[in-house]
Design an enzyme around this catalytic site. Structure first.
Site, mmCIF file in Angstrom:
data_model
loop_
_atom_site.group_PDB
_atom_site.id
_atom_site.type_symbol
_atom_site.label_atom_id
_atom_site.label_comp_id
_atom_site.label_asym_id
_atom_site.label_seq_id
_atom_site.Cartn_x
_atom_site.Cartn_y
_atom_site.Cartn_z
ATOM 1 C CG ASP A 83 20.592 27.167 64.979
ATOM 2 O OD1 ASP A 83 20.753 26.954 66.195
ATOM 3 O OD2 ASP A 83 21.016 28.207 64.400
ATOM 4 C CD GLU A 135 -2.907 19.002 64.053
ATOM 5 O OE1 GLU A 135 -3.120 20.219 64.032
ATOM 6 O OE2 GLU A 135 -2.274 18.424 63.146
ATOM 7 C CG ASP A 192 0.739 17.603 60.796
ATOM 8 O OD1 ASP A 192 0.567 18.582 61.536
ATOM 9 O OD2 ASP A 192 0.551 17.636 59.566
ATOM 10 C CG ASP A 235 4.959 17.917 64.459
ATOM 11 O OD1 ASP A 235 4.142 17.153 63.918
ATOM 12 O OD2 ASP A 235 4.698 19.071 64.822
ATOM 13 C CG HIS A 248 2.643 25.129 65.070
ATOM 14 N ND1 HIS A 248 2.131 24.092 65.836
ATOM 15 C CD2 HIS A 248 2.529 24.730 63.788
ATOM 16 C CE1 HIS A 248 1.737 23.128 65.043
ATOM 17 N NE2 HIS A 248 1.968 23.477 63.790
ATOM 18 C CG ASP A 249 -1.251 24.911 63.477
ATOM 19 O OD1 ASP A 249 -0.442 25.410 62.674
ATOM 20 O OD2 ASP A 249 -1.406 23.680 63.603
HETATM 21 C C1 GLC Z 1 -1.210 20.638 61.084
HETATM 22 C C2 GLC Z 1 -0.064 21.495 61.524
HETATM 23 C C3 GLC Z 1 -0.055 22.730 60.681
HETATM 24 C C4 GLC Z 1 0.152 22.309 59.254
HETATM 25 C C5 GLC Z 1 -0.906 21.289 58.816
HETATM 26 C C6 GLC Z 1 -0.499 20.616 57.548
HETATM 27 O O1 GLC Z 1 -2.440 21.206 61.338
HETATM 28 O O2 GLC Z 1 -0.125 21.741 62.884
HETATM 29 O O3 GLC Z 1 0.919 23.648 61.075
HETATM 30 O O4 GLC Z 1 0.082 23.425 58.415
HETATM 31 O O5 GLC Z 1 -1.066 20.278 59.758
HETATM 32 O O6 GLC Z 1 0.595 19.771 57.763
#
Ligand code: GLC
Length: 545
Positions: A33, A245, A203, A102, A319-320
């Site tokens: 959190d 991204e 994103d 994000d 995280h991916d």
């Molecule tokens: C991006 C994020 C990923 C998410 C995807 C859809 O690639 O980094 O974690 O699942 O977008 O939003």
């Protein structure tokens, strides 16, 4: 402390990514959190980072862990409140740490008010905020597939139409062709800027200009037009750091995204290097070794290609992605050496470095029983491949190596139960190696991976050559050495990395024999032998006349 009101301040910054669900729980709920993040700001300040990129904490049904936003102006109760967010921003500021949110602008949750209205009637003003096509329940508009498996179209009987989704059906794509939708997004971003954030991570931003009738997902014809408008209407009104991204960005596109005139974004977050251990035409689940020579050439091409023409993100983890020490390093015998080597290789380059939570501790991948995985991409893949007849052990091998959950296990703070992450039941299992690999064991140890990252981060502040220097790749064909030189106004760096557990003979060029060692992952030693995973950065100061 960086002055975040100075244009271009983010060139000198190091960014730390927090996956809030797995960072620090303060309530015993089993999920992290915002208060947990606040409680760890001193740790982050000690590491020396300037910015936190916070994966989404907005209200969300959590189908894709917050990348399905149902209200962009509200904090999900699981993470706390808007008050907590304001406190995080304020407490961060005191420590010289800015907060980057994000922003998921390509799609919303299917529970967002806009979508609930959109699917209620074709006449609703929000209908056109999404991408609809006529059809019949048994005939998809076309055969496009969604990124997490299944068709990219879902039928809504109420309106007798399909909506388009590049990700899960619960993540309907937003229609950027609609100016009113764009205005809503800009106003929302301006509102967050007023709350005092330092910037935004965007994103899958390369997918906003989709044109499904032509099969176009990323890099649509209007992409850069939208980005320039977005930037002018929002980011340029503050001194924001922005990072896009873009899985589909090549070097030429990256120059548009990160043009030095600031017309689009501060920097691009592209994946060319990280996808090199993927076989051409195959998916990330089809495992392949890393071709080091190719990695060097790719990195070098981006280093020289963007020099003075754009700005790159330097990352190996997120995280991916699986944990880098398990992926390209050695998470067994040489875990610490290889984690430090990989960090050296990356942080010696030009661009803005990103540290993903736990990377600074050398955290590793996990192997869980399939029932313990939580990521929908992983679970879909498992089902899909079993149905296609793949042997289960092969599917599991892919998951162990590549599942996004490798990066999503809780942060390992200390050797208390659940690694100090939660007093409750964690939403995903903690890696069982937390007793050996944890922050408490590393913070005061000057030989730890943590201390190494801390020194690297400090060096980038101390020597402008890290930020400004040009780049020359040495030994381009060497099978296991990654060596490069940086130079700025006569000041030079030499970065030497032995990629692998073999000892390698290599003679330091004569002009470097007396150079100062800024950082190294082994004690000094005479001779021409580089030890397993050895890495160092040498400095030749400018000769002043
Ligand atoms: C991006 C994020 C990923 C998410 C995807 C859809 O690639 O980094 O974690 O699942 O977008 O939003």
């Amino acid at each position: 402390m960086l002055d975040k009101n100075r244009p271009g301040w983010w060139r000198n910054a190091t960014i730390y990514q927090i996956y809030p669900k797995s960072f620090q729980d303060t309530t015993g709920s089993g999920t992290g959190d915002l208060k947990g993040i606040i409680s760890r700001l001193d740790y982050l300040q000690k590491l020396g980072i300037d910015v936190i990129w916070l994966s989404p904490v907005f209200a969300s049904p959590q189908v894709d862990n917050g990348y399905d936003v149902s209200d962009y102006r509200a904090i999900d109760p699981m993470y706390g409140s808007l008050e907590d967010m304001r406190e995080l921003i304020a407490e961060g500021k005191k420590r010289g740490i800015g907060i980057v949110l994000d922003m998921v602008l390509n799609h919303s949750s299917d529970q967002h008010r806009w979508f609930l209205e959109a699917k209620s009637s074709r006449d609703n003003p929000c209908h056109d905020y999404y991408v609809w096509r006529d059809g019949t329940p048994d005939q998809y508009p076309n055969d496009m597939k969604a990124a997490f498996g299944g068709p990219a179209w879902t039928w809504v009987p109420e309106v007798g139409q399909y909506y388009f989704h590049q990700f899960a059906p619960q993540q309907p794509d937003l229609n950027w062709e609609n100016p009113a939708l764009r205005r809503e997004l800009y106003d929302m971003i301006l509102w967050w800027m007023e709350q005092g954030v330092a910037g935004f991570r965007l994103d899958v931003i390369d997918q906003i200009a989709k044109e499904p009738d032509r099969g176009i997902t990323n890099n649509g014809p209007r992409l850069h037009e939208y980005l320039r408008e977005l930037s002018a209407e929002t980011f340029q009104k503050g001194c924001m750091v922005t990072v896009g991204e873009a899985w589909g960005a090549d070097l030429e596109r990256a120059k548009l995204y990160s043009a030095p005139d600031g017309s689009e974004l501060s920097m691009v977050f592209q994946f060319e290097h990280i996808l090199l251990d993927q076989q051409p035409g195959k998916t990330k689940w089809d495992l392949a070794p890393l071709p080091l020579v190719q990695l060097k050439k790719t990195m070098a091409r981006w280093q020289t290609g963007l020099h003075n023409q754009g700005w790159n993100s330097l990352f190996m983890s997120s995280h991916d992605l699986p944990r880098i020490v398990s992926r390209w390093g050695d998470d067994g015998k040489y875990r610490e050496e290889s984690a430090k080597m990989l960090a050296t290789m990356l942080h010696g380059m030009q661009g803005t470095p990103y540290i993903y939570q736990g990377e600074e501790l050398g955290m590793t991948n996990i192997r869980l029983p399939i029932t313990e995985y939580r990521d929908l991409e992983t679970l879909n893949l498992y089902q899909e491949r079993l149905e296609q007849g793949y042997p289960e052990e092969d599917v599991l091998a892919s998951i162990y190596a590549r599942s996004r959950d490798n990066a999503r296990t809780p942060m390992q703070w200390d050797d208390s139960p659940n690694g100090g992450f939660t007093a409750g039941e964690p939403w995903i299992q903690v890696n069982s190696n937390y007793r050996e690999i944890n922050a408490a064991a590393q913070i005061e140890d000057e030989n730890s991976v943590f201390s190494y990252y801390r020194r690297l981060t400090a060096l980038r502040k101390e020597y402008p050559v890290f930020i400004e220097g040009d780049f020359t790749l040495l030994e381009p064909e060497h099978p296991n050495l990654f060596v490069y030189r940086r130079e700025y106004q006569g000041e030079q760096l030499l970065v030497v990395c032995n990629f692998g557990d073999q000892q390698t003979e290599w003679e330091l060029p004569a002009e470097w024999k007396d150079a100062e060692v800024l950082i190294a992952n082994y004690p000094p030693q005479d001779g021409n032998l580089l030890r397993p995973w050895e890495a160092k950065i040498l400095l030749c100061p400018a000769v002043r006349s």
